[in-house]
Design an enzyme around this catalytic site. Sequence first.
Site, PDB file in Angstrom:
ATOM      1  N   CYS A 167       0.849  -1.200   0.000  1.00  0.00           N
ATOM      2  CA  CYS A 167       0.000   0.000   0.000  1.00  0.00           C
ATOM      3  C   CYS A 167       0.882   1.246   0.000  1.00  0.00           C
ATOM      4  CB  CYS A 167      -0.915  -0.006   1.221  1.00  0.00           C
ATOM      5  SG  CYS A 167      -1.838   1.531   1.403  1.00  0.00           S
ATOM      6  N   CYS A 179       0.453   3.419   3.405  1.00  0.00           N
ATOM      7  CA  CYS A 179       0.896   2.965   4.720  1.00  0.00           C
ATOM      8  C   CYS A 179       2.290   3.539   4.995  1.00  0.00           C
ATOM      9  CB  CYS A 179       0.957   1.439   4.754  1.00  0.00           C
ATOM     10  SG  CYS A 179      -0.639   0.639   5.064  1.00  0.00           S
ATOM     11  N   HIS A 213      -4.254   1.061   7.986  1.00  0.00           N
ATOM     12  CA  HIS A 213      -4.754   0.686   6.657  1.00  0.00           C
ATOM     13  C   HIS A 213      -6.217   0.248   6.682  1.00  0.00           C
ATOM     14  CE1 HIS A 213      -4.215  -0.841   2.520  1.00  0.00           C
ATOM     15  NE2 HIS A 213      -5.018  -1.814   2.890  1.00  0.00           N
ATOM     16  N   ASN A 240     -13.433  10.138  -1.574  1.00  0.00           N
ATOM     17  CA  ASN A 240     -14.225   9.086  -2.217  1.00  0.00           C
ATOM     18  C   ASN A 240     -14.056   7.853  -1.354  1.00  0.00           C
ATOM     19  OD1 ASN A 240     -14.732  10.773  -4.413  1.00  0.00           O
ATOM     20  ND2 ASN A 240     -12.942  10.023  -5.536  1.00  0.00           N
ATOM     21  N   HIS A 276      -6.737   2.298   1.575  1.00  0.00           N
ATOM     22  CA  HIS A 276      -6.261   3.023   2.761  1.00  0.00           C
ATOM     23  C   HIS A 276      -7.085   4.320   2.948  1.00  0.00           C
ATOM     24  CE1 HIS A 276      -2.749   3.620   5.556  1.00  0.00           C
ATOM     25  NE2 HIS A 276      -3.426   4.745   5.683  1.00  0.00           N
ATOM     26  N   HIS A 284      -8.175   7.708   2.940  1.00  0.00           N
ATOM     27  CA  HIS A 284      -7.522   8.916   2.445  1.00  0.00           C
ATOM     28  C   HIS A 284      -8.501   9.781   1.670  1.00  0.00           C
ATOM     29  CE1 HIS A 284      -7.520   6.603  -1.288  1.00  0.00           C
ATOM     30  NE2 HIS A 284      -7.225   7.692  -1.938  1.00  0.00           N
ATOM     31  N   GLN A 314      -8.509  13.607  -0.952  1.00  0.00           N
ATOM     32  CA  GLN A 314      -7.698  14.343  -1.921  1.00  0.00           C
ATOM     33  C   GLN A 314      -8.031  15.818  -1.831  1.00  0.00           C
ATOM     34  OE1 GLN A 314      -7.302  12.395  -5.892  1.00  0.00           O
ATOM     35  NE2 GLN A 314      -8.977  11.121  -5.159  1.00  0.00           N
TER      36      GLN A 314
HETATM   37 ZN   LIG Z   1      -2.332   1.281   3.660  1.00  0.00          ZN
END
Ligand SMILES: [Zn+2]
Length: 362
Positions: free
Chosen positions: A74, A77, A138, A178, A189, A191, A193
Amino acid sequence: MTISSRDAIRLSDGRELIYFNESPAPDRAKYPDKRELPTPPPASQLRYDPLVDEWVAVAAHRQTRTFLPPSDACPLCPSTPAFSSEIPAPNYDVVVFENQFPSFSDRIKPDEITSLTDLVPVRPGIGRCEVVCFTSDHNSSFGALTPERVRTVVDALADRTSEMSEIPGVAQVFPFENRGVEIGVTLHHPHGQIYAYPTVPPRTQAMLGAAARYRARTGGDLYADTLAAEQKAEVRIVAANEHWTAYVPAAARWPYEVQIAPHRKVADIPALSDAERDAFGPIYLDILRRFDGLFGKPMPYISAWHQAVVGEGRDLGYLHLQLFSIRRAADKLKYLAGSESAMGAFVNDVVPEKAAETLRSL
Ligand SMILES: [Zn+2]
């Protein structure tokens, strides 16, 4: 929790990465990026569509971006001795970095570009795209964060909004998340933007026009009047606290859609007070919990921070969060088909008052 310190480093291809630390952190410079990354991709183009008076970004290099990698590879991570991710340090609280496959960039020198025809001017995709990692875990999700961590994320978004608004040519800064493969997420993971657009996006153009016409017609403020009307009507309100109200828009486009609006009209996230920032986490986490409770499984969603534009029209803009899902039943998704995709005319299968009632009951 507020940010204790902020450390900026450069990744091996020159991209900026910023650690937002909740407690005094080790010297992040001790963890340089050990990868040999390829030179950044060429900048995107913006092409003007004269038929609808809108700009379209063309970024062919994004076709090759990372797509659902295994969890031991990933890129979001922290790095381990066995794998160097995008984040060189072995841990982090919240981290932000420039996207390796940006739709817009101010770091890449654009190629020489010329207009395609007299009617279709082309300009370089100047701007910036950043990735925000909400946690180093994660397998977590935004809804599982603590209110303290949400506050750190809000502070990080405020920092990024202020800085990206200063980039010459940037018209609007848009933080969003999203969530879920149904939405098209390419990394699991947790996150979000941030896009710094070089033009005012179509949806914002429409909102600015509506606010201007309302002001000219009534002398009133569209944001304040809408919020007051929803508070008075009550029927679409899902939750509220001292500083924020969450309601289903009267003309919601999506099966489940909630606006989270600050009681004080502000331009953007940096303009939120300390108390408003602290009060956001509890109400947003409450709404996310209700979303996940709708069908007893993680709800795919888009979470969008609408902020005022940087230049002309800034006084007409206002901060609010728009959260919506494409899931309309346990096993059914709403697809943007003929009417929505071709004509921009939404048909919503769920009555907004009913959606609000269901969300309130959870
Ligand atoms: Zn991750």
